[in-house]
Write a protein that holds these residues in place. Structure first.
Motif, PDB file in Angstrom:
ATOM      1  N   VAL A  32       0.846  -1.185   0.000  1.00  8.82           N
ATOM      2  CA  VAL A  32       0.000   0.000   0.000  1.00  8.82           C
ATOM      3  C   VAL A  32       0.885   1.240   0.000  1.00  8.82           C
ATOM      4  O   VAL A  32       1.966   1.252   0.591  1.00  8.82           O
ATOM      5  N   ALA A  33       0.432   2.270  -0.704  1.00  8.02           N
ATOM      6  CA  ALA A  33       1.152   3.545  -0.714  1.00  8.02           C
ATOM      7  C   ALA A  33       0.139   4.678  -0.823  1.00  8.02           C
ATOM      8  O   ALA A  33      -0.895   4.552  -1.492  1.00  8.02           O
ATOM      9  N   CYS A  34       0.448   5.787  -0.139  1.00  7.56           N
ATOM     10  CA  CYS A  34      -0.370   6.993  -0.219  1.00  7.56           C
ATOM     11  C   CYS A  34       0.517   8.118  -0.718  1.00  7.56           C
ATOM     12  O   CYS A  34       1.676   8.232  -0.310  1.00  7.56           O
ATOM     13  N   ASP A  35      -0.003   8.934  -1.617  1.00  6.80           N
ATOM     14  CA  ASP A  35       0.819  10.002  -2.179  1.00  6.80           C
ATOM     15  C   ASP A  35       0.765  11.254  -1.302  1.00  6.80           C
ATOM     16  O   ASP A  35       0.179  11.254  -0.214  1.00  6.80           O
ATOM     17  N   ASN A  36       1.406  12.317  -1.768  1.00  4.82           N
ATOM     18  CA  ASN A  36       1.490  13.555  -1.002  1.00  4.82           C
ATOM     19  C   ASN A  36       0.138  14.230  -0.798  1.00  4.82           C
ATOM     20  O   ASN A  36      -0.015  15.086   0.067  1.00  4.82           O
ATOM     21  N   LEU A  37      -0.866  13.833  -1.585  1.00  7.67           N
ATOM     22  CA  LEU A  37      -2.204  14.402  -1.469  1.00  7.67           C
ATOM     23  C   LEU A  37      -3.165  13.453  -0.747  1.00  7.67           C
ATOM     24  O   LEU A  37      -4.365  13.689  -0.719  1.00  7.67           O
ATOM     25  N   HIS A  38      -2.612  12.368  -0.206  1.00  7.06           N
ATOM     26  CA  HIS A  38      -3.358  11.380   0.571  1.00  7.06           C
ATOM     27  C   HIS A  38      -4.352  10.582  -0.275  1.00  7.06           C
ATOM     28  O   HIS A  38      -5.341  10.063   0.250  1.00  7.06           O
ATOM     29  N   ARG A  39      -4.082  10.461  -1.557  1.00  8.80           N
ATOM     30  CA  ARG A  39      -4.768   9.436  -2.346  1.00  8.80           C
ATOM     31  C   ARG A  39      -3.999   8.136  -2.108  1.00  8.80           C
ATOM     32  O   ARG A  39      -2.778   8.101  -2.199  1.00  8.80           O
ATOM     33  N   CYS A  40      -4.706   7.066  -1.798  1.00  8.14           N
ATOM     34  CA  CYS A  40      -4.050   5.811  -1.422  1.00  8.14           C
ATOM     35  C   CYS A  40      -4.453   4.685  -2.366  1.00  8.14           C
ATOM     36  O   CYS A  40      -5.574   4.654  -2.878  1.00  8.14           O
ATOM     37  N   GLU A  41      -3.517   3.756  -2.542  1.00  6.81           N
ATOM     38  CA  GLU A  41      -3.795   2.574  -3.350  1.00  6.81           C
ATOM     39  C   GLU A  41      -3.047   1.378  -2.775  1.00  6.81           C
ATOM     40  O   GLU A  41      -1.907   1.495  -2.338  1.00  6.81           O
ATOM     41  N   MET A  42      -3.710   0.243  -2.766  1.00  5.21           N
ATOM     42  CA  MET A  42      -3.095  -1.010  -2.337  1.00  5.21           C
ATOM     43  C   MET A  42      -3.211  -2.017  -3.477  1.00  5.21           C
ATOM     44  O   MET A  42      -4.206  -2.028  -4.205  1.00  5.21           O
ATOM     45  N   THR A  43      -2.195  -2.832  -3.635  1.00  2.00           N
ATOM     46  CA  THR A  43      -2.202  -3.801  -4.732  1.00  2.00           C
ATOM     47  C   THR A  43      -1.736  -5.149  -4.225  1.00  2.00           C
ATOM     48  O   THR A  43      -0.881  -5.244  -3.342  1.00  2.00           O
TER      49      THR A  43
END
Length: 329
Positions: free
Chosen positions: A26-37
């Motif tokens: 899982v990773a979240c970007d600097n704008l707090h959009r997150c994605e898990m794969t």
């Protein structure tokens, strides 16, 4: 105070934004959009019939109280038509394969996310009801909880795992991306003379890397506008990665290019429509590595996107860790 820090945090690249939980990253970007794969099970935990794990899946969530969810599944085989997601013994969503993937949004995506934390087996089922692939759920609950925490959802009705009684209004609002003003390329690219190339090689310590065997790759040049040229000096290659060093040529001189967060040594670099892109593969199949995209602002190359996948375990869906918006003038 923690909420205030969340709201005021500057939109800059993060340290260690990617986390591994079991068979999920899982990773979240600097704008707090997150994605898990999802990942294929590793050698220690894979069952004897691990060939059944022939699909990967991602779940992404936008920042902010509304926080739209998207679930996408990529079967490795040539699956077409209708397909369903089944968790344990219950079908939770059905859709149609399009562009080699199966995508769910809205209520379907929410049902999938709600069933994952306590699920044991997730199967991709074809139109006849036959399971065609499995996706490990080990670590999916921790990844969903990570998203809740990063987006400030824990303890609210919007959380995926860490649900509470607080209303959606307690979730921090989504931030717009930083705007990077880039220059639209124009003019004609400068020519790199033999003497200039020798000087570039000396600056970058890239001379002699071809060992005098075969032809020496040319320096790729691209007009940036304002009398400046991007020159990509070849600096070694391997089976699937080609390295180069970025220079700016102007007034008959070449100097190392200035790039956000980079020393100017790029892997598999390309320049198109004003964007400088890199793509560093961890291995040939492309299931791990990192990539960046930059835009030229007249002085330096500014980062507009960064993606990463540290685990070489089947997922070619590299996760975004930084985003900005390029606006050309």
């Amino acid at each position: 105070m923690l909420l205030l820090a969340f709201l005021l945090a500057a939109p800059v690249p993060q340290d260690d934004p990617e986390k591994l939980y079991g068979d999920w990253v899982v990773a979240c970007d600097n704008l707090h959009r997150c994605e898990m794969t999802s990942l294929f099970p590793n050698d220690d935990t894979a069952p004897a019939d691990d060939s059944a794990y022939e699909a990967t899946m991602s779940l992404s969530r936008e920042a902010g109280p509304a926080g739209a969810l998207t679930v996408e599944v990529w079967p490795s085989g040539a699956l077409k038509g209708k397909a369903s997601i089944r968790i344990d013994d219950a079908v939770v969503a059905t859709g149609t394969i399009s562009d080699e993937s199966l995508t769910f949004r809205g209520a379907d995506a929410s049902r999938i996310a709600a069933a994952m934390p306590n699920g044991k087996v997730l199967a991709l089922v074809d139109g006849t009801g036959k399971p065609v692939a499995r996706i490990s759920l080990a670590g999916s609950s921790a990844s969903l909880r990570h998203i809740d925490a990063n987006q400030g959802r824990a303890g609210t009705v919007t959380a995926l795992v860490a649900r509470g009684a607080r209303s959606a209004s307690a979730v921090p609002a989504a931030r717009p991306p930083e705007q990077i003003v880039g220059l639209r390329p124009s003019g004609k690219a400068a020519t790199v003379s033999r003497a200039m190339r020798a000087g570039m090689e000396k600056q970058s310590e890239c001379d002699g890397l071809d060992g005098g065997v075969g032809s020496v790759p040319e320096v790729d040049t691209y007009a940036l506008g304002g009398g400046k040229t991007l020159a990509l000096l070849p600096c070694g290659s391997g089976a699937y990665n080609f390295s180069s060093v970025a220079f700016i040529v102007a007034g008959g001189k070449a100097v190392r290019a200035d790039l956000d967060g980079s020393d100017g040594v790029l892997v598999n670099a390309s320049f198109d429509n004003g964007m400088l892109s890199t793509h560093n593969k961890g291995r040939g199949v492309g299931d791990c590595g990192s990539s960046e995209t930059y835009v030229w602002d007249g002085r330096r190359f500014r980062l507009t996107e960064a993606r990463v996948m540290s685990e070489c375990r089947g997922s070619t869906n590299w996760l975004a860790t930084y985003r900005a918006r390029a606006v050309f003038r």
